[in-house]
Design an enzyme around this catalytic site. Sequence first.
Site, short mmCIF file in Angstrom:
data_model
loop_
_atom_site.label_atom_id
_atom_site.label_comp_id
_atom_site.label_asym_id
_atom_site.label_seq_id
_atom_site.Cartn_x
_atom_site.Cartn_y
_atom_site.Cartn_z
N CYS A 198 0.89 -1.17 0.00
CA CYS A 198 0.00 0.00 0.00
C CYS A 198 0.92 1.21 0.00
O CYS A 198 1.24 1.77 1.05
CB CYS A 198 -0.88 -0.02 1.24
SG CYS A 198 -1.99 -1.43 1.32
N ALA A 199 1.37 1.62 -1.16
CA ALA A 199 2.62 2.38 -1.23
C ALA A 199 2.49 3.90 -1.31
O ALA A 199 3.40 4.61 -0.91
CB ALA A 199 3.43 1.88 -2.42
N PRO A 201 1.63 7.85 -0.71
CA PRO A 201 2.36 8.61 -1.73
C PRO A 201 3.85 8.24 -1.88
O PRO A 201 4.52 8.88 -2.68
CB PRO A 201 2.21 10.05 -1.25
CG PRO A 201 2.06 9.95 0.23
CD PRO A 201 1.36 8.65 0.49
N GLY A 202 4.34 7.28 -1.16
CA GLY A 202 5.61 6.71 -1.55
C GLY A 202 6.87 7.11 -0.78
O GLY A 202 7.97 6.82 -1.21
N LYS A 236 7.87 5.82 2.01
CA LYS A 236 8.53 4.58 2.46
C LYS A 236 9.11 3.84 1.26
O LYS A 236 10.16 3.20 1.37
CB LYS A 236 7.56 3.71 3.26
CG LYS A 236 7.10 4.39 4.55
CD LYS A 236 6.26 3.49 5.42
CE LYS A 236 5.66 4.26 6.58
NZ LYS A 236 4.50 5.09 6.18
N ASP A 247 -0.85 0.58 -5.30
CA ASP A 247 -1.84 1.39 -4.58
C ASP A 247 -3.13 1.40 -5.37
O ASP A 247 -3.14 1.40 -6.60
CB ASP A 247 -1.35 2.82 -4.32
CG ASP A 247 -2.06 3.43 -3.12
OD1 ASP A 247 -1.48 3.45 -2.01
OD2 ASP A 247 -3.23 3.87 -3.27
N ARG A 261 -3.30 9.22 -5.91
CA ARG A 261 -2.17 9.11 -4.98
C ARG A 261 -0.97 8.47 -5.68
O ARG A 261 0.18 8.82 -5.43
CB ARG A 261 -2.57 8.31 -3.75
CG ARG A 261 -3.49 9.10 -2.80
CD ARG A 261 -4.04 8.21 -1.70
NE ARG A 261 -3.05 7.76 -0.74
CZ ARG A 261 -2.77 8.36 0.41
NH1 ARG A 261 -3.40 9.47 0.74
NH2 ARG A 261 -1.87 7.88 1.22
N ASP A 302 1.90 -1.20 4.86
CA ASP A 302 1.53 0.04 5.57
C ASP A 302 0.12 0.41 5.13
O ASP A 302 -0.09 1.39 4.42
CB ASP A 302 2.56 1.12 5.18
CG ASP A 302 2.37 2.43 5.92
OD1 ASP A 302 2.12 2.39 7.13
OD2 ASP A 302 2.48 3.49 5.28
N CYS A 319 -0.35 4.17 11.24
CA CYS A 319 -0.25 5.46 11.95
C CYS A 319 -1.30 5.50 13.05
O CYS A 319 -1.81 6.56 13.37
CB CYS A 319 -0.51 6.62 11.02
SG CYS A 319 0.43 6.57 9.53
N1 SAM Z 1 3.20 3.75 2.60
C1 SAM Z 1 2.74 5.08 2.19
C2 SAM Z 1 3.85 6.07 2.43
O1 SAM Z 1 4.72 5.83 3.28
O2 SAM Z 1 3.89 7.10 1.76
C3 SAM Z 1 1.45 5.46 2.89
C4 SAM Z 1 0.35 4.46 2.67
S1 SAM Z 1 -1.24 4.96 3.26
C5 SAM Z 1 -1.11 4.70 4.96
C6 SAM Z 1 -2.25 3.64 2.75
C7 SAM Z 1 -2.45 3.54 1.24
O3 SAM Z 1 -3.11 2.31 0.97
C8 SAM Z 1 -3.31 4.61 0.62
O4 SAM Z 1 -2.58 5.30 -0.36
C9 SAM Z 1 -4.48 3.85 -0.02
O5 SAM Z 1 -4.86 4.40 -1.27
C10 SAM Z 1 -3.89 2.50 -0.20
N2 SAM Z 1 -4.82 1.36 -0.26
C11 SAM Z 1 -5.98 1.19 0.40
N3 SAM Z 1 -6.52 -0.01 0.11
C12 SAM Z 1 -5.66 -0.62 -0.74
C13 SAM Z 1 -5.66 -1.89 -1.40
N4 SAM Z 1 -6.67 -2.77 -1.23
N5 SAM Z 1 -4.64 -2.19 -2.22
C14 SAM Z 1 -3.62 -1.30 -2.40
N6 SAM Z 1 -3.57 -0.09 -1.80
C15 SAM Z 1 -4.58 0.25 -0.98
#
Ligand code: SAM
Length: 307
Positions: A110-111, A113-114, A116, A134, A139, A181, A234
């Site tokens: 779940c990457a 905005p990236g 990490k 994602d 995003r 994440d 978070c």
């Molecule tokens: N790891 C990111 C970073 O460090 O920048 C932050 C990730 S954020 C907490 C969670 C992300 O999961 C969101 O961008 C959301 O769109 C995505 N998401 C939600 N459900 C998902 C799924 N089933 N498959 C892939 N991504 C998903």
Amino acid sequence: SSGQIEGNQLPRYVRVNTLKTTVEDVIDYLKREGFNYHGQAGRMEDLRTLSGKTFILDLHLPDLLVFPPKTDFHDHFLYQAGHIILQDKASCLPAYLLNPPAGAQVLDACAAPGNKTSHLAAIMRNKGKLFAFDLDAKRLSTMSTLLLRAGVTCQQLANQDFLKVDPESPEYSRVEYILLDPSCSGSGMVCLRDGCSEPQEGAGRLQALAAFQLRCLNHALRFPSLRRLAYSTCSIHTQENEEVVSACLQHNRGYRLVPLLPGWPERGLPPAPVPAGQPGHHSHPRLLRGRPGAPSRGGGRGGRGGG
Ligand code: SAM
């Protein structure tokens, strides 16, 4: 009430992007701009007492600089050029602890905005393969811009539901490291800029989030070559953290928790009691594959301070 904390009292963290520069070069650049560099922090207190145009190197993470509260680098050249990433300390822990070696195949589930993802690429020195998914196209496009600016080249982005990614696909047969994440309540987020919204935390919402997080975690453990996974949120709710991990471990006896960062002051709650005949578990946020009672397969390779 929400778990939000006033962010204007907290130090600001800046991660040096080692794909583009070095910690030494960033320190020199900032010194030439009139900042005073006070060396590496020796204790937690050093992080809390910064003021004026001073900065230090973090106590725990090697590429992290610490500035006084409210220091803002959004308009700074080093940020615009991708030499520094404005990333909070907590958000630097998952990639640092996952610690994939250069050349590895890594998946960020779940990457966007990236931040990490770009940290993982820096740790891998852009060598190997970094699959990043994602669900949210907008995003994900923000993420491509961010990765471009950061000089990341080992990624393969996909606008895809991670739960629909097939672990058995030959494409992922060599994935050994996963960072997970997932979306969460955000209850542990600190508001650093104006206009942050209060997290909504109805019991139903938390339950739905926890169910989603557990599905993602169980799905991630199905990748056949997986050796190590870092799970992060978070959130400050045990429902989204310890309880998800405990529930997952109940169903995946081939994995165990490993103790990391022994000097870290705050630990999670101990996991649920393990049924008789099973080895004891540790309460720290990284999963390793290994037969119960045997050393993990990942234990000897590049772990951070424990194994
Ligand atoms: N790891 C990111 C970073 O460090 O920048 C932050 C990730 S954020 C907490 C969670 C992300 O999961 C969101 O961008 C959301 O769109 C995505 N998401 C939600 N459900 C998902 C799924 N089933 N498959 C892939 N991504 C998903």
